[in-house]
Enzyme design. Structure first.
Site, PDB file in Angstrom:
ATOM      1  N   TYR A   1      89.119  41.604  23.092  1.00 37.41           N
ATOM      2  CA  TYR A   1      89.768  40.343  23.453  1.00 37.41           C
ATOM      3  C   TYR A   1      90.365  39.596  22.261  1.00 37.41           C
ATOM      4  CZ  TYR A   1      85.804  37.324  22.028  1.00 37.41           C
ATOM      5  OH  TYR A   1      84.839  36.635  21.320  1.00 37.41           O
TER       6      TYR A   1
ATOM      7  N   TYR B   1      91.791  31.847  17.693  1.00 36.38           N
ATOM      8  CA  TYR B   1      91.700  33.276  17.395  1.00 36.38           C
ATOM      9  C   TYR B   1      92.929  33.762  16.633  1.00 36.38           C
ATOM     10  CZ  TYR B   1      87.910  33.269  20.827  1.00 36.38           C
ATOM     11  OH  TYR B   1      86.749  33.016  21.510  1.00 36.38           O
TER      12      TYR B   1
ATOM     13  N   HIS C   1      75.357  34.483  26.752  1.00 35.88           N
ATOM     14  CA  HIS C   1      76.111  33.767  25.719  1.00 35.88           C
ATOM     15  C   HIS C   1      76.098  32.249  25.899  1.00 35.88           C
ATOM     16  CE1 HIS C   1      79.138  33.235  22.620  1.00 35.88           C
ATOM     17  NE2 HIS C   1      79.928  32.598  23.469  1.00 35.88           N
TER      18      HIS C   1
ATOM     19  N   ASP D   1      79.252  28.994  19.903  1.00 38.32           N
ATOM     20  CA  ASP D   1      80.430  29.855  19.930  1.00 38.32           C
ATOM     21  C   ASP D   1      81.386  29.385  18.819  1.00 38.32           C
ATOM     22  OD1 ASP D   1      81.957  31.957  21.737  1.00 38.32           O
ATOM     23  OD2 ASP D   1      83.365  30.299  21.536  1.00 38.32           O
TER      24      ASP D   1
END
Length: 321
Positions: free
Chosen positions: A152, A234, A299, A103
């Site tokens: 998201y 992010y 995931h 990730d």
């Protein structure tokens, strides 16, 4: 976990918590969101028993590592800088190390390979392939155009907003919602109905994730006052895009292997399968040895299929001993 040594090391202006076990060639495990060093528990146990020194830090903003207040303190350069200094301190005589990422950890591992290939003997990445810099569109605008404002990554951009909604949901619900997400499509967080269901909908755990394991994550995120540190990664996507301009057109010059589940949301992003399988990925990572797609896996592949992943890591890395 039995036999795991925990310590805190001063790196790059922060205190970083590190878990490690074993002796031998060093494997650096880099976790993603919303995770911790603990996500590598199965790999640490397995690889340390096979003659490797398994090292798994809590990245900046996570777990028992410091979480700087400034959003701008979470760029790719800060994170890679933390890891480079960590390696210099804990393994000063080891010229190159083995790296495993998942990730966000995979994205950071690719950055590490790009910025400091002299530090990496080989990289084994999960879920997120190397994504070359696109000078024509920043990633947030791109995702918003494809998925809309409820995507998201877009919802994460405004400081404090998503944290307030997550606080209302409760840390346990948020952790369970992310770790059990198996829809091969985008995570949408519309206000009032995040993840596509009401916040009080019970979440059943899969066989590979126990309530006790969830509790460990919850305790660490609660102690950290929530998810802000991880979300700040992010919030730097646009800033990273600007900072990465000098690396436009550069490829990764490190031996690599990539594994993804066929139910992973990343694998189903627009154009991703074509990039991975039709030559684009290999062009950008010329020393990519193999791509493995695991059927029926989501995931969090390293937790869902730990034995298979442990064997794949070992089989790939032992050629570099």
């Amino acid at each position: 976990m039995e036999g795991v040594e925990h310590r805190v090391i001063k790196v790059n202006g922060i205190n970083m918590h590190v878990a490690e076990k074993g002796e031998g060639p060093l494997i650096l495990f880099i976790h993603g969101f919303p995770e911790l060093w603990y996500s590598w528990r199965h790999q640490i146990a397995s690889l340390s028993s096979k003659g490797y020194r398994a090292v798994a830090p809590d990245l900046r903003g996570y777990g028992d590592t410091d979480a700087p207040d400034l959003v701008t303190s979470y760029t790719c350069f800060h994170i890679v800088g933390d890891l480079v200094q960590l390696l210099n301190i804990i393994s000063p005589n080891e010229h190159k190390v083995l790296v495993v990422g998942h990730d966000w950890g995979a994205a950071i591992a690719w950055y590490l390979c790009l910025f400091r290939p002299d530090k990496v003997k080989a990289v084994f990445n999960l879920s997120v392939p190397f994504i070359p810099h696109n000078p024509h569109m920043n990633p947030i605008d791109g995702w918003r155009a494809i998925y809309g404002n409820d995507y998201y990554m877009c919802r994460f951009q405004q400081p404090g907003e998503i944290e307030a909604e997550f606080a209302e949901m409760g840390t346990e619900t948020v952790v369970k919602a992310f770790l059990t997400y198996r829809v091969p499509g985008p995570i949408l967080l519309p206000k009032g109905k995040p993840f596509g269901h009401s916040a009080d909908t019970p979440i059943a755990l899969p066989s590979w994730l126990s309530e006790e394991e969830v509790h460990y994550y919850v305790s660490k995120f609660d102690n950290k006052s929530g998810f802000t540190g991880g979300i700040n990664y992010y919030r730097n996507l646009h800033r990273n895009w600007e900072l990465m301009a000098p690396w436009t057109g550069c490829d990764v010059k490190v031996a690599a292997k990539f594994v993804v589940g066929d139910l992973d949301l990343v694998y189903h992003m627009p154009g991703m399968k074509e990039y991975i399988h039709n030559g684009g990925f290999k062009k950008d990572v010329p020393m990519l040895e193999e791509v493995v797609v695991m059927e029926g896996v989501g995931h969090f592949i390293h937790m869902e299929k730990p034995d298979e992943i442990n064997n794949l890591i070992y089989d790939f890395f032992r050629q570099f001993d």
